[in-house]
Design an enzyme around this catalytic site. Structure first.
Site, PDB file in Angstrom:
ATOM      1  CB  THR A 154      -0.876  -0.047   1.269  1.00 49.19           C
ATOM      2  OG1 THR A 154      -1.830  -1.068   1.083  1.00 49.19           O
ATOM      3  CG2 THR A 154      -1.578   1.246   1.569  1.00 49.19           C
ATOM      4  NE  ARG A 182      -9.318  -6.714   3.719  1.00 44.32           N
ATOM      5  CZ  ARG A 182      -8.266  -5.905   3.729  1.00 44.32           C
ATOM      6  NH1 ARG A 182      -8.025  -5.085   2.720  1.00 44.32           N
ATOM      7  NH2 ARG A 182      -7.438  -5.904   4.737  1.00 44.32           N
ATOM      8  CB  VAL A 183     -13.535  -2.150   3.066  1.00 43.83           C
ATOM      9  CG1 VAL A 183     -12.840  -0.810   3.241  1.00 43.83           C
ATOM     10  CG2 VAL A 183     -14.486  -2.090   1.871  1.00 43.83           C
ATOM     11  N   GLY A 184     -10.338  -2.869   3.914  1.00 44.28           N
ATOM     12  CA  GLY A 184      -9.360  -2.895   5.010  1.00 44.28           C
ATOM     13  C   GLY A 184      -9.387  -1.604   5.803  1.00 44.28           C
ATOM     14  CG  ASP A 185      -5.679  -0.351   7.334  1.00 42.26           C
ATOM     15  OD1 ASP A 185      -5.556  -1.307   6.548  1.00 42.26           O
ATOM     16  OD2 ASP A 185      -4.839   0.579   7.390  1.00 42.26           O
ATOM     17  CB  THR A 204       1.079   0.422   5.282  1.00 51.43           C
ATOM     18  OG1 THR A 204       1.097  -0.636   4.311  1.00 51.43           O
ATOM     19  CG2 THR A 204       2.494   0.625   5.798  1.00 51.43           C
ATOM     20  N   GLY A 205      -0.190  -2.337   6.418  1.00 44.72           N
ATOM     21  CA  GLY A 205       0.017  -3.700   6.913  1.00 44.72           C
ATOM     22  C   GLY A 205      -1.311  -4.426   6.850  1.00 44.72           C
ATOM     23  N   GLY A 207      -4.791  -4.904   7.384  1.00 42.17           N
ATOM     24  CA  GLY A 207      -5.858  -3.977   7.764  1.00 42.17           C
ATOM     25  C   GLY A 207      -6.689  -4.461   8.933  1.00 42.17           C
TER      26      GLY A 207
HETATM   27  N1  ASP Z   1      -3.624  -1.985   5.016  1.00 40.56           N
HETATM   28  C1  ASP Z   1      -3.970  -2.453   3.707  1.00 40.56           C
HETATM   29  C2  ASP Z   1      -5.223  -3.273   3.779  1.00 40.56           C
HETATM   30  O1  ASP Z   1      -5.382  -4.070   4.692  1.00 40.56           O
HETATM   31  C3  ASP Z   1      -2.898  -3.270   3.091  1.00 40.56           C
HETATM   32  C4  ASP Z   1      -1.535  -2.668   3.163  1.00 40.56           C
HETATM   33  O2  ASP Z   1      -1.275  -1.737   3.903  1.00 40.56           O
HETATM   34  O3  ASP Z   1      -0.691  -3.153   2.416  1.00 40.56           O
HETATM   35  O4  ASP Z   1      -6.049  -3.159   2.891  1.00 40.56           O
END
Ligand code: ASP
Length: 282
Positions: A154, A182-185, A204-205, A207
Site C-alpha cells: 500500500t 472486503r475493505v481494510g483499514d 500500512t500492513g 488492515g
Molecule cells: N492496510 C492495507 C489493507 O489491509 C494493506 C496494506 O497496507 O498493504 O487493505
C-alpha cells in the site's frame, strides 16, 4: 517548516531486485512532493502528488498494480484528510479509477459526505471528469506471477506545508486474494490515516490488525505528552500486544518525522527543510 514522509508498504518484501527499485520510487515520490511544498503548494496537493506517483508505478499495491481479489477483480480503497479543517474524503471498492487518491480528494472537496463506495463513488467521480482506466491497465505482469504470502505494498504520504497545515493520504488495492467486497483499514479514518493540526499519520500492513488498535489515531493517546518517536513506538507495542503486524509513518507540526513497524521492513522516504537530500530505505 516544510516536511514530507511517504511509504510504499510494510511487509516481507522477498524479491531483492524489486527492493532497490521500490526504494528509488518512494524517494522520487517524497522528492516530488517536497518540491511542491517548496513552491508553496498545500500539504493536500503534496500528498496527492506523492501518492499518485506510487499509484502509477506497477510495483506498489495501489492504482496500477493493485492486488486482485479472489475473483480476480481490482477493488481499490483510498483516503485523505486535511489536518486544520478535519475534512475527510474516502472511497472503497472502486474498480476503474486510475488514481483513487484523486477520487478521495474529490469526495472531500465536492461531496457533503466523507465516504463513498463502489459504483456510487465512481459515478460521483464521473460527474467531475475523473480519469478511468480499463482493467488491463491495472493488471500487471507482476500480479500474474505474484508470490504467495507477501503483503504490504500500500502507499501513503503525510506532509506539512509552509502555512503549518498537515495532510495525510493513503491508497491501496487491499490484501491479496481478499474476499470480494472486503475493505481494510486504509479508507477508514483513524485506522488507515489521520491528520489534525498537530500531527498526521498513515498506517500500512494487515488492515484487520490495524483496525483493532485504530492505529493512525492511536498516536493521540500518547502525543504530545511524549515525543512523536516515543509515541510511534508505543503504538507499535500496542499493535504487537494485539498480535498485529504493520507499520506507520507520521510527522508533526514542528516538522518532526517518524516511522515504526514490526514487519520485516517498511518502504519509506522523507525530506524536510534543512536536509540536503531525501532519505529512504526499506
Ligand atoms: N492496510 C492495507 C489493507 O489491509 C494493506 C496494506 O497496507 O498493504 O487493505
Amino acid at each position: 517548516m516544510r516536511a514530507i514522509i511517504v511509504h510504499g508498504g510494510a511487509g516481507d518484501a522477498k524479491k531483492a531486485e524489486e527492493i532497490s527499485v521500490r526504494v528509488e520510487v518512494v524517494k522520487e515520490s517524497a522528492t516530488e512532493g517536497y518540491s511542491l511544498l517548496k513552491n508553496s503548494s498545500s500539504a493536500i496537493d503534496a500528498v496527492v502528488h506523492a501518492v499518485k506517483i506510487l499509484e502509477d508505478h506497477p510495483l506498489f499495491d495501489a492504482g496500477r498494480g493493485s492486488y486482485l481479489n479472489e475473483e480476480g477483480e481490482v477493488e481499490m480503497d483510498a483516503g485523505i484528510m486535511e489536518g486544520d479543517t478535519l475534512f475527510i474524503g474516502a472511497v472503497a471498492g472502486i474498480k476503474r479509477v486510475k488514481n483513487p487518491v484523486e477520487l478521495a480528494k474529490l469526495v472531500m472537496e465536492k461531496s457533503p459526505h466523507n465516504f463513498l463506495i463502489g459504483e456510487g463513488a465512481e459515478e460521483f467521480g464521473k460527474k467531475y471528469g475523473i480519469e478511468f482506466a480499463p482493467f488491463d491497465y491495472f493488471l500487471t505482469e507482476r500480479l500474474i506471477q505474484i508470490w504467495k504470502g507477501q503483503y504490504g505494498d500500500t502507499v501513503g504520504a503525510v506532509a506539512l506545508d509552509d502555512t503549518g497545515h498537515i495532510a495525510a493520504a493513503v491508497s491501496t488495492g487491499g490484501t491479496q486474494n481478499k474476499h470480494r467486497g472486503r475493505v481494510g483499514d486504509s479508507p477508514l479514518v483513524g485506522s488507515g490515516f489521520y491528520a489534525n493540526d498537530i500531527y498526521g499519520a498513515v498506517s500500512t500492513g494487515i488492515g484487520e490488525d490495524i483496525m483493532k488498535v485504530v492505529m493512525s489515531f492511536r498516536i493521540m493517546l500518547y502525543y504530545p505528552s511524549i515525543s512523536l518517536d516515543e509515541s510511534v513506538k508505543k503504538v507499535i507495542e500496542d499493535l504487537a500486544k494485539a498480535n498485529g503486524k504493520a507499520g506507520i509513518i507520521a510527522l508533526d507540526r514542528n516538522g518532526n518525522i517518524s516511522f515504526g513497524y514490526n514487519t520485516k521492513g517498511i518502504f519509506k522516504a522523507f525530506i524536510k527543510d534543512g536536509m540536503t537530500e531525501v532519505e529512504g530505505g526499506y
